[in-house]
Write a protein that holds these residues in place. Sequence first.
Motif, PDB file in Angstrom:
ATOM      1  N   VAL A  43       0.844  -1.201   0.000  1.00  0.00           N
ATOM      2  CA  VAL A  43       0.000   0.000   0.000  1.00  0.00           C
ATOM      3  C   VAL A  43       0.879   1.251   0.000  1.00  0.00           C
ATOM      4  CG1 VAL A  43      -1.626   1.343   1.400  1.00  0.00           C
ATOM      5  CG2 VAL A  43      -1.992  -1.094   1.066  1.00  0.00           C
ATOM      6  N   LYS A  44       1.940   1.234   0.810  1.00  0.00           N
ATOM      7  CA  LYS A  44       2.849   2.381   0.870  1.00  0.00           C
ATOM      8  C   LYS A  44       3.534   2.596  -0.479  1.00  0.00           C
ATOM      9  CE  LYS A  44       6.825   4.165   3.376  1.00  0.00           C
ATOM     10  NZ  LYS A  44       7.841   3.906   4.401  1.00  0.00           N
ATOM     11  N   ASP A  45       4.007   1.521  -1.105  1.00  0.00           N
ATOM     12  CA  ASP A  45       4.652   1.637  -2.411  1.00  0.00           C
ATOM     13  C   ASP A  45       3.682   2.165  -3.468  1.00  0.00           C
ATOM     14  OD1 ASP A  45       7.017   0.721  -1.331  1.00  0.00           O
ATOM     15  OD2 ASP A  45       6.774  -1.339  -2.057  1.00  0.00           O
ATOM     16  N   ALA A  46       2.442   1.668  -3.433  1.00  0.00           N
ATOM     17  CA  ALA A  46       1.446   2.131  -4.401  1.00  0.00           C
ATOM     18  C   ALA A  46       1.148   3.617  -4.204  1.00  0.00           C
ATOM     19  CB  ALA A  46       0.162   1.312  -4.268  1.00  0.00           C
ATOM     20  N   THR A  47       1.061   4.046  -2.959  1.00  0.00           N
ATOM     21  CA  THR A  47       0.816   5.458  -2.671  1.00  0.00           C
ATOM     22  C   THR A  47       1.962   6.320  -3.176  1.00  0.00           C
ATOM     23  OG1 THR A  47      -0.428   4.830  -0.703  1.00  0.00           O
ATOM     24  CG2 THR A  47       0.322   7.100  -0.822  1.00  0.00           C
ATOM     25  N   ASN A  48       3.189   5.871  -2.937  1.00  0.00           N
ATOM     26  CA  ASN A  48       4.348   6.622  -3.414  1.00  0.00           C
ATOM     27  C   ASN A  48       4.391   6.681  -4.936  1.00  0.00           C
ATOM     28  OD1 ASN A  48       5.255   7.205  -0.830  1.00  0.00           O
ATOM     29  ND2 ASN A  48       6.585   5.424  -0.721  1.00  0.00           N
ATOM     30  N   ASP A  49       4.027   5.581  -5.596  1.00  0.00           N
ATOM     31  CA  ASP A  49       3.982   5.568  -7.068  1.00  0.00           C
ATOM     32  C   ASP A  49       2.953   6.561  -7.595  1.00  0.00           C
ATOM     33  OD1 ASP A  49       5.958   3.668  -7.202  1.00  0.00           O
ATOM     34  OD2 ASP A  49       4.586   1.976  -7.509  1.00  0.00           O
ATOM     35  N   ILE A  50       1.800   6.612  -6.962  1.00  0.00           N
ATOM     36  CA  ILE A  50       0.758   7.541  -7.394  1.00  0.00           C
ATOM     37  C   ILE A  50       1.220   8.981  -7.220  1.00  0.00           C
ATOM     38  CG2 ILE A  50      -1.554   8.406  -6.847  1.00  0.00           C
ATOM     39  CD1 ILE A  50      -2.297   5.473  -6.186  1.00  0.00           C
ATOM     40  N   LYS A  51       1.830   9.271  -6.070  1.00  0.00           N
ATOM     41  CA  LYS A  51       2.346  10.622  -5.836  1.00  0.00           C
ATOM     42  C   LYS A  51       3.399  10.993  -6.878  1.00  0.00           C
ATOM     43  CE  LYS A  51       1.753  10.723  -0.820  1.00  0.00           C
ATOM     44  NZ  LYS A  51       2.469  10.741   0.473  1.00  0.00           N
ATOM     45  N   ARG A  52       4.286  10.049  -7.182  1.00  0.00           N
ATOM     46  CA  ARG A  52       5.349  10.306  -8.156  1.00  0.00           C
ATOM     47  C   ARG A  52       4.757  10.558  -9.539  1.00  0.00           C
ATOM     48  NH1 ARG A  52       7.282   6.846 -11.379  1.00  0.00           N
ATOM     49  NH2 ARG A  52       6.712   5.045 -10.127  1.00  0.00           N
ATOM     50  N   GLU A  53       3.773   9.764  -9.935  1.00  0.00           N
ATOM     51  CA  GLU A  53       3.146   9.939 -11.246  1.00  0.00           C
ATOM     52  C   GLU A  53       2.422  11.281 -11.345  1.00  0.00           C
ATOM     53  OE1 GLU A  53       0.723   6.625 -12.350  1.00  0.00           O
ATOM     54  OE2 GLU A  53       2.331   5.187 -11.976  1.00  0.00           O
ATOM     55  N   ILE A  54       1.752  11.680 -10.279  1.00  0.00           N
ATOM     56  CA  ILE A  54       1.065  12.971 -10.291  1.00  0.00           C
ATOM     57  C   ILE A  54       2.077  14.097 -10.416  1.00  0.00           C
ATOM     58  CG2 ILE A  54      -0.264  14.572  -8.863  1.00  0.00           C
ATOM     59  CD1 ILE A  54      -1.790  12.113  -7.797  1.00  0.00           C
ATOM     60  N   LYS A  55       3.162  14.004  -9.676  1.00  0.00           N
ATOM     61  CA  LYS A  55       4.184  15.048  -9.728  1.00  0.00           C
ATOM     62  C   LYS A  55       4.821  15.114 -11.119  1.00  0.00           C
ATOM     63  CE  LYS A  55       8.252  16.760  -7.361  1.00  0.00           C
ATOM     64  NZ  LYS A  55       9.194  16.587  -6.261  1.00  0.00           N
ATOM     65  N   GLU A  56       5.142  13.956 -11.692  1.00  0.00           N
ATOM     66  CA  GLU A  56       5.751  13.933 -13.024  1.00  0.00           C
ATOM     67  C   GLU A  56       4.804  14.496 -14.078  1.00  0.00           C
ATOM     68  OE1 GLU A  56       6.974   9.923 -13.742  1.00  0.00           O
ATOM     69  OE2 GLU A  56       8.688  10.054 -12.377  1.00  0.00           O
ATOM     70  N   SER A  57       3.537  14.124 -14.010  1.00  0.00           N
ATOM     71  CA  SER A  57       2.593  14.614 -15.024  1.00  0.00           C
ATOM     72  C   SER A  57       2.352  16.112 -14.867  1.00  0.00           C
ATOM     73  CB  SER A  57       1.273  13.859 -14.942  1.00  0.00           C
ATOM     74  OG  SER A  57       0.607  14.131 -13.734  1.00  0.00           O
ATOM     75  N   SER A  58       2.361  16.593 -13.634  1.00  0.00           N
ATOM     76  CA  SER A  58       2.174  18.035 -13.446  1.00  0.00           C
ATOM     77  C   SER A  58       3.391  18.814 -13.928  1.00  0.00           C
ATOM     78  CB  SER A  58       1.874  18.361 -11.988  1.00  0.00           C
ATOM     79  OG  SER A  58       2.989  18.058 -11.173  1.00  0.00           O
ATOM     80  N   GLU A  59       4.579  18.242 -13.768  1.00  0.00           N
ATOM     81  CA  GLU A  59       5.790  18.903 -14.268  1.00  0.00           C
ATOM     82  C   GLU A  59       5.813  18.927 -15.790  1.00  0.00           C
ATOM     83  OE1 GLU A  59       8.988  16.796 -12.399  1.00  0.00           O
ATOM     84  OE2 GLU A  59       8.742  17.854 -10.493  1.00  0.00           O
ATOM     85  N   LYS A  60       5.332  17.862 -16.419  1.00  0.00           N
ATOM     86  CA  LYS A  60       5.281  17.809 -17.879  1.00  0.00           C
ATOM     87  C   LYS A  60       4.319  18.860 -18.432  1.00  0.00           C
ATOM     88  CE  LYS A  60       6.463  12.941 -18.472  1.00  0.00           C
ATOM     89  NZ  LYS A  60       5.951  11.624 -18.887  1.00  0.00           N
ATOM     90  N   GLN A  61       3.248  19.106 -17.709  1.00  0.00           N
ATOM     91  CA  GLN A  61       2.248  20.067 -18.172  1.00  0.00           C
ATOM     92  C   GLN A  61       2.583  21.484 -17.737  1.00  0.00           C
ATOM     93  OE1 GLN A  61      -1.503  18.608 -16.761  1.00  0.00           O
ATOM     94  NE2 GLN A  61      -1.432  16.790 -18.028  1.00  0.00           N
ATOM     95  N   GLY A  62       3.654  21.643 -16.985  1.00  0.00           N
ATOM     96  CA  GLY A  62       4.074  22.978 -16.574  1.00  0.00           C
ATOM     97  C   GLY A  62       3.310  23.530 -15.396  1.00  0.00           C
ATOM     98  N   ILE A  63       2.674  22.664 -14.627  1.00  0.00           N
ATOM     99  CA  ILE A  63       1.925  23.100 -13.454  1.00  0.00           C
ATOM    100  C   ILE A  63       2.902  23.306 -12.308  1.00  0.00           C
ATOM    101  CG2 ILE A  63       0.152  22.466 -11.780  1.00  0.00           C
ATOM    102  CD1 ILE A  63      -1.152  20.795 -13.997  1.00  0.00           C
ATOM    103  N   ASP A  64       2.766  24.421 -11.614  1.00  0.00           N
ATOM    104  CA  ASP A  64       3.656  24.748 -10.501  1.00  0.00           C
ATOM    105  C   ASP A  64       3.233  23.956  -9.267  1.00  0.00           C
ATOM    106  OD1 ASP A  64       5.542  25.878  -8.885  1.00  0.00           O
ATOM    107  OD2 ASP A  64       4.496  27.786  -8.650  1.00  0.00           O
ATOM    108  N   THR A  65       4.083  23.032  -8.828  1.00  0.00           N
ATOM    109  CA  THR A  65       3.777  22.223  -7.650  1.00  0.00           C
ATOM    110  C   THR A  65       4.236  22.891  -6.367  1.00  0.00           C
ATOM    111  OG1 THR A  65       5.847  21.001  -7.920  1.00  0.00           O
ATOM    112  CG2 THR A  65       3.872  20.051  -8.914  1.00  0.00           C
ATOM    113  N   ASP A  66       4.909  24.018  -6.483  1.00  0.00           N
ATOM    114  CA  ASP A  66       5.386  24.722  -5.294  1.00  0.00           C
ATOM    115  C   ASP A  66       4.305  25.619  -4.694  1.00  0.00           C
ATOM    116  OD1 ASP A  66       7.885  23.564  -5.434  1.00  0.00           O
ATOM    117  OD2 ASP A  66       8.696  25.147  -6.711  1.00  0.00           O
TER     118      ASP A  66
END
Length: 93
Positions: A43-66
Motif C-alpha cells: 500500500v505504501k509503495d502504491a501510494t508513493n507511485d501515485i504521488k510520483r506519477e502525479i508530480k511527473e505529469s504536473s511537471e510535464k504540463q508545466g503546473i507549478d507544484t510549489d
Amino acid sequence: MNSILLFISGPEIMVVMLIVVMVFGADKIPEIARGLGKGMRQVKDATNDIKREIKESSEKQGIDTDITKDIKKEIGEVKDNLDDLTGPIKRQM
C-alpha cells in the motif's frame, strides 16, 4: 491505525493479544504479522507511485507544484503574526 491505538490501554491490548493467540494459535501469529507487513508495504509503495506519477505529469504540463509550499509559508507567517498579537493578551489572563 495509530489514532486507534491511542485510545487502547495496556490491559485492553493484552486481552486482544490473548484472543488472537486463542483464535489463530501461537505458531500462526508470525505468519499473519508477515502478511500484514507485506500488505502495508504494498500500500505504501502504491501510494508513493501515485504521488510520483502525479508530480511527473504536473511537471510535464508545466503546473507549478510549489504552490502548496507557498501557501504553507503564508499560513505560517499569519500564525506567527497572530501569536505575536495574542501573546500579551494570553499572558494577562
